[in-house]
Scaffold this active site. Structure first.
Site, PDB file in Angstrom:
ATOM      1  N   ILE A 125      75.792 -82.506  -3.540  1.00  0.00           N
ATOM      2  CA  ILE A 125      75.862 -81.168  -4.130  1.00  0.00           C
ATOM      3  C   ILE A 125      74.442 -80.639  -4.273  1.00  0.00           C
ATOM      4  O   ILE A 125      73.587 -81.280  -4.890  1.00  0.00           O
ATOM      5  CB  ILE A 125      76.544 -81.203  -5.511  1.00  0.00           C
ATOM      6  CG1 ILE A 125      77.939 -81.847  -5.424  1.00  0.00           C
ATOM      7  CG2 ILE A 125      76.578 -79.807  -6.131  1.00  0.00           C
ATOM      8  CD1 ILE A 125      78.922 -81.132  -4.548  1.00  0.00           C
ATOM      9  N   GLU A 126      74.198 -79.474  -3.709  1.00  0.00           N
ATOM     10  CA  GLU A 126      72.905 -78.803  -3.809  1.00  0.00           C
ATOM     11  C   GLU A 126      73.115 -77.560  -4.666  1.00  0.00           C
ATOM     12  O   GLU A 126      74.022 -76.776  -4.411  1.00  0.00           O
ATOM     13  CB  GLU A 126      72.432 -78.417  -2.421  1.00  0.00           C
ATOM     14  CG  GLU A 126      71.109 -77.694  -2.362  1.00  0.00           C
ATOM     15  CD  GLU A 126      70.684 -77.375  -0.935  1.00  0.00           C
ATOM     16  OE1 GLU A 126      69.651 -76.688  -0.787  1.00  0.00           O
ATOM     17  OE2 GLU A 126      71.379 -77.773   0.034  1.00  0.00           O
TER      18      GLU A 126
END
Length: 131
Positions: A125-126
């Site tokens: 997850i960015e």
């Protein structure tokens, strides 16, 4: 040539519906929504902004589905207007490990500053601020 205009939704294949829903709602601030498509089944989605993520539990995927649906195979970038410093503080309070960042990246429309973490299935997850 025909042109696409936007992404409506994507599907995440997951191991545990409760753990995934808690992470995306409690940690990332999304809203869980149960919905019934035309076939009458009950499904779960995560909504944020004008987008949604449909959830398929591994081994019980809805058809049609990806050729090799597998938990932990996604790499997702979410844009946020909340400064990354506030995200870092929030994630620390939630005992979520930040794997990398803040670091400079390039997004679909230009430069980003990003942090990286993982969801319960180890999807990357960015969280990014446009810069």
């Amino acid at each position: 040539m025909p042109k696409l205009t936007s992404l409506d939704h994507l599907v995440l294949t997951i191991r545990n519906l409760d753990a995934t829903t808690a992470f995306y709602c409690d940690v990332l601030g999304m809203q869980a929504e149960q919905f019934s498509p035309a076939d009458g089944t009950q499904r779960m989605a995560l909504k944020f902004g004008a987008q949604k993520i449909n959830l398929h539990v591994a081994g019980a995927e809805f058809k049609p589905h990806a050729g090799c649906p597998e938990p932990g195979s996604a790499d997702l970038c979410f844009l946020s207007e909340t400064p990354l410093a506030a995200w870092i503080s929030h994630l620390t309070e939630q005992d979520i490990k930040i794997e990398q960042g803040p670091v400079a990246r390039t997004g679909a429309t230009g430069p980003l500053i990003s942090i990286y973490l993982r969801d319960p299935d180890e999807n990357l997850i960015e969280i990014s601020n446009q810069s």
